[in-house]
Design an enzyme around this catalytic site. Structure first.
Site, mmCIF file in Angstrom:
data_model
loop_
_atom_site.group_PDB
_atom_site.id
_atom_site.type_symbol
_atom_site.label_atom_id
_atom_site.label_comp_id
_atom_site.label_asym_id
_atom_site.label_seq_id
_atom_site.Cartn_x
_atom_site.Cartn_y
_atom_site.Cartn_z
ATOM 1 N N GLY A 1 -8.429 -1.899 -12.907
ATOM 2 C CA GLY A 1 -7.202 -1.730 -13.673
ATOM 3 C C GLY A 1 -6.413 -3.020 -13.768
ATOM 4 O O GLY A 1 -6.954 -4.111 -13.562
ATOM 5 N N CYS A 2 -5.141 -2.906 -14.069
ATOM 6 C CA CYS A 2 -4.278 -4.079 -14.251
ATOM 7 C C CYS A 2 -4.303 -4.959 -13.003
ATOM 8 O O CYS A 2 -4.042 -4.500 -11.893
ATOM 9 C CB CYS A 2 -2.853 -3.629 -14.532
ATOM 10 S SG CYS A 2 -1.692 -4.994 -14.740
#
Length: 228
Positions: free
Chosen positions: A57-58
């Site tokens: 993810g981020c």
């Protein structure tokens, strides 16, 4: 009937993806210029430690999680998993490359093992969501555990088998890619230590900090003393 729309609107407003081609960089540079930047370890110092690479993810979130783990000496945000050379944030975040947002973890194997880092990786995100993590969608946010040798590959695969055999995720399958590590491209400077340097950012407040706190609650014995 308007509630789902409002939820989607809120999630879009706190996405790790830039709102347009230049706004996110401009805001980030302004924010980080107003905060003190902690000195990183020198290249000579970093050479004393081992490296591990993950994507979940981020990278703002992932970097902060691994930074909180004892035995981890430094973490960098960047891009990996694709074939394009020297990718930029705009290219990756808009899905114009095959790279994912990833982190480079420098760790002391005398303090923490690669196996435990793999447990941190799986314990700090949802490995059953394909090309998505939280509000961030797209292959650039996919789950990847990179390995540099056969021993690391086996550690990753054995842990995946354990999670599946113990039915940790119910009827949901783990979709994490187990991929040989090839190249890590450092992200732009303003992304490094983003959570610590931009605590008032809406994404950090609504997504990154809650994700970090969930990890800290479940992995108390893994935490550095200063982050308990």
């Amino acid at each position: 009937m308007r509630t789902p729309f409002l939820i989607l609107l809120f999630l879009a407003s706190v996405s790790c993806q830039p709102k347009n081609k230049s706004e996110q960089k401009e805001v980030a540079q302004k924010e980080t210029s107003e905060t003190q930047i902690q000195t990183k370890l020198s290249n000579e110092q970093l050479q004393q430690f081992e490296t591990a690479y993950f994507a979940s993810g981020c990278f703002w979130c992932v970097e902060a999680i691994f930074e909180s783990v004892k035995g981890v000496k430094e973490v960098y945000s960047g891009y990996s998993g694709g074939s394009e050379e020297n990718p930029t944030y705009e290219e990756v975040s808009y899905g114009r490359t095959h790279h994912a947002e990833a982190v480079e973890v420098y760790y002391d194997p005398k303090v923490i093992s690669f196996e435990k880092l793999v447990k941190v990786f799986f314990g700090s995100h949802d490995p059953t969501t394909l090309n998505r993590q939280g509000p961030d969608r797209g292959a650039q946010y996919r789950s990847i555990a990179f390995y540099k040798n056969e021993e690391e590959r086996k550690i990753i695969q054995d842990y995946i088998d354990l999670l599946e055999n113990e039915n940790v995720y119910g009827n949901r399958s783990i979709v994490t890619e187990v991929t040989p590590f090839e190249k890590f491209y450092m992200a732009e400077e303003y992304h490094q230590d983003y959570e610590r340097r931009n605590p008032d950012n809406s994404y950090i407040q609504n997504v990154s900090i809650p994700r970090l706190n969930r990890f800290k609650k479940n992995f108390k014995s893994y935490l550095k003393e200063e982050v308990h």
